[in-house]
Design a protein around this motif. Structure first.
Motif, mmCIF file in Angstrom:
data_model
loop_
_atom_site.group_PDB
_atom_site.id
_atom_site.type_symbol
_atom_site.label_atom_id
_atom_site.label_comp_id
_atom_site.label_asym_id
_atom_site.label_seq_id
_atom_site.Cartn_x
_atom_site.Cartn_y
_atom_site.Cartn_z
ATOM 1 N N PHE A 1 -10.420 7.850 16.440
ATOM 2 C CA PHE A 1 -10.855 9.245 17.330
ATOM 3 C C PHE A 1 -9.379 9.790 17.559
ATOM 4 O O PHE A 1 -8.594 9.320 18.285
ATOM 5 C CB PHE A 1 -11.560 8.773 18.592
ATOM 6 N N VAL B 1 -13.370 3.839 28.723
ATOM 7 C CA VAL B 1 -13.478 4.061 27.268
ATOM 8 C C VAL B 1 -12.478 3.197 26.554
ATOM 9 O O VAL B 1 -12.659 2.718 25.540
ATOM 10 C CB VAL B 1 -13.352 5.645 26.931
ATOM 11 N N VAL C 1 -15.101 16.681 26.413
ATOM 12 C CA VAL C 1 -15.817 15.491 25.753
ATOM 13 C C VAL C 1 -17.291 15.761 25.383
ATOM 14 O O VAL C 1 -17.731 16.000 24.260
ATOM 15 C CB VAL C 1 -15.853 14.194 26.484
ATOM 16 N N LEU D 1 -19.176 7.761 20.957
ATOM 17 C CA LEU D 1 -19.137 6.214 20.946
ATOM 18 C C LEU D 1 -20.245 5.557 20.896
ATOM 19 O O LEU D 1 -20.724 4.532 20.143
ATOM 20 C CB LEU D 1 -17.956 5.853 22.008
ATOM 21 N N THR E 1 -12.975 13.387 21.639
ATOM 22 C CA THR E 1 -13.793 13.081 20.469
ATOM 23 C C THR E 1 -14.730 11.891 20.690
ATOM 24 O O THR E 1 -15.129 11.585 19.714
ATOM 25 C CB THR E 1 -12.706 13.125 19.294
ATOM 26 N N THR E 2 -14.817 11.331 21.788
ATOM 27 C CA THR E 2 -15.374 10.163 22.055
ATOM 28 C C THR E 2 -16.706 10.227 22.437
ATOM 29 O O THR E 2 -17.148 8.986 23.057
ATOM 30 C CB THR E 2 -14.363 8.927 23.089
ATOM 31 N N GLN F 1 -11.844 7.902 31.517
ATOM 32 C CA GLN F 1 -10.968 6.928 30.429
ATOM 33 C C GLN F 1 -10.774 5.342 30.731
ATOM 34 O O GLN F 1 -10.620 4.511 29.837
ATOM 35 C CB GLN F 1 -9.716 7.528 30.665
ATOM 36 N N LEU G 1 -9.136 11.457 23.362
ATOM 37 C CA LEU G 1 -10.420 11.145 24.243
ATOM 38 C C LEU G 1 -11.528 12.061 24.141
ATOM 39 O O LEU G 1 -12.804 12.034 24.167
ATOM 40 C CB LEU G 1 -10.010 10.748 25.627
ATOM 41 N N LEU H 1 -8.114 4.709 18.610
ATOM 42 C CA LEU H 1 -7.869 5.873 19.251
ATOM 43 C C LEU H 1 -6.487 6.037 19.185
ATOM 44 O O LEU H 1 -5.502 5.480 19.229
ATOM 45 C CB LEU H 1 -8.216 5.578 20.754
ATOM 46 N N SER I 1 -13.227 0.240 24.391
ATOM 47 C CA SER I 1 -13.892 0.341 23.272
ATOM 48 C C SER I 1 -13.095 0.203 21.866
ATOM 49 O O SER I 1 -13.834 0.073 20.861
ATOM 50 C CB SER I 1 -14.763 1.598 23.115
ATOM 51 N N PHE I 2 -12.004 0.247 21.975
ATOM 52 C CA PHE I 2 -11.127 0.203 20.726
ATOM 53 C C PHE I 2 -10.383 -0.961 20.511
ATOM 54 O O PHE I 2 -9.980 -1.610 21.322
ATOM 55 C CB PHE I 2 -10.168 1.632 20.827
ATOM 56 N N LEU J 1 -13.065 0.486 15.468
ATOM 57 C CA LEU J 1 -12.738 1.695 16.119
ATOM 58 C C LEU J 1 -11.270 1.935 16.677
ATOM 59 O O LEU J 1 -10.695 0.951 17.408
ATOM 60 C CB LEU J 1 -13.501 1.995 17.231
#
Length: 374
Positions: free
Chosen positions: A103, A164, A82, A112, A108-109, A161, A106, A124, A167-168, A122
């Protein structure tokens, strides 16, 4: 048609689509493009390519960002995979508009928290449960330094994870198992099978010439699988076994020395691989790591005859029913003997299942509807 624009952030250059992760990315881009989406593609790479006409043909914009591969980043809080994909240039481009962002993985996050509009949509594409994935390759890895690196990634992803996922707006899981696991945590996951590029199920004569293994031999799980298969075919000298990859030849050549029924061939491109598919009677595939349905199994079902796997290679019951399954060495060996002697009879069920479950265009339409709420 209403203009629909989407940013896609890829962990690697998706062309050429040489291994599982980028195969999904590349053919997803093509399929989404065919549904009328204007794609702004951002790719993290080790080396920035000079030519990328294939990507230009199915996107509106393509940008590349060189990964920051510094050893000290192993000691940062975020996972190394990451941390090395952080770019201020990417952040600035994303903040120029409010298009939704997909994204890819993970990995590429990292950016964020730098997105200004906190109400922006957003999404994933979850390629793996990364913690489980790195734990698996740490167990398969023989090199002690690499084993330590992979174990470190495992511990970091366990923490990362969990935070994260919330977040989506939606998460598109590639695996049925991971989809169920995620919905117990965040309740925002949807199963979208792997994109693969195959359009028709090929028809073949009843018999081919050999058993075939194909895969990326830079990956430790594939190396371990090939060693397992070589040990079996050393005992089954009446059957020829062919290993095909775009890498790893020297190591395999040492393992198959004096085994007259086993050979390694280098496949430089997809056309090379297709020639082996046409001649193979059996696809002998194995894995020691569960991570959804493997692309190599899908390619074998669309383009080959018999397909022998162990159960961790597929997690969609509709697809696993198209394969022969054996989960221990003796059972696997016995199935090789049976299938190498059995004619392959084309079954319309294979076509029906693959067209229903693994249709790239139909799965892209599902994503399109969920992203843009059509």
């Amino acid at each position: 048609m209403t203009n629909r624009s989407l940013h896609i952030i890829s962990f690697d250059n998706p062309f050429p689509p040489r291994y599982g992760g980028v195969i999904d990315v590349f053919y997803k881009i093509k399929a989404l493009h065919s549904t009328g989406i204007s794609i702004h593609l951002h790719c993290f790479v080790d080396e920035i390519p000079i030519e990328y006409d294939e990507l230009k043909s199915c996107t509106s914009y393509v940008y590349f960002y060189k990964r920051k591969l510094k050893f000290l980043q192993h000691f940062q809080f975020k996972p190394y995979s990451v941390q090395t994909r952080f770019s201020k240039e990417l952040i600035n481009r994303l903040n120029e508009d409010d298009f939704p962002i997909l994204f890819e993985g993970l990995q590429t996050t990292a950016i964020l928290n730098a997105i200004k509009n906190k109400s922006r949509k957003l999404f994933l594409r979850l390629h793996n449960n990364e913690a489980k994935y790195y734990k698996g390759i740490a167990l398969s890895e023989q090199n002690y330094f690499k084993k330590w690196i992979y174990s470190l990634e495992y511990f970091k992803y366990c923490q990362y994870q969990k935070k994260v996922f919330y977040s989506f707006e939606k998460i598109f899981s590639l695996s049925e198992i991971e989809n169920k696991e995620l919905n117990q945590i965040s309740n925002n996951s949807f199963y979208i099978p792997v994109f693969h590029g195959n359009k028709t199920v090929k028809q073949f004569s009843e018999f081919g010439d050999f058993a075939l293994y194909h895969g990326d031999l830079r990956i430790s799980d594939n190396q371990r699988a090939v060693a397992f298969l070589i040990s079996i075919f050393r005992e089954l000298t009446e059957f020829n076994f062919v290993i095909v990859s775009n890498s790893g030849g020297e190591k395999i050549e040492k393992q198959i020395k004096e085994a007259n029924n086993i050979a390694f061939f280098l496949a430089k491109n997809q056309k090379d691989l297709e020639l082996f598919f046409e001649k193979a009677h059996l696809h002998a595939l194995y894995s020691f790591q569960q991570s959804g349905t493997k692309v190599k199994v899908i390619n074998a079902l669309f383009n080959g005859r018999h397909c022998l796997i162990n159960s961790v290679m597929v997690d969609d019951n509709r697809i696993i029913e198209l394969c022969t399954v054996a989960d221990n060495r003796e059972a696997y060996k016995q199935k090789i003997i049976e299938l190498m002697k059995a004619p392959f009879l084309s079954k319309c069920n294979r076509y029906n299942v693959l067209d229903n479950v693994l249709n790239d265009i139909e799965n892209a339409k599902k994503m399109n509807k969920m992203i843009f709420e059509l």
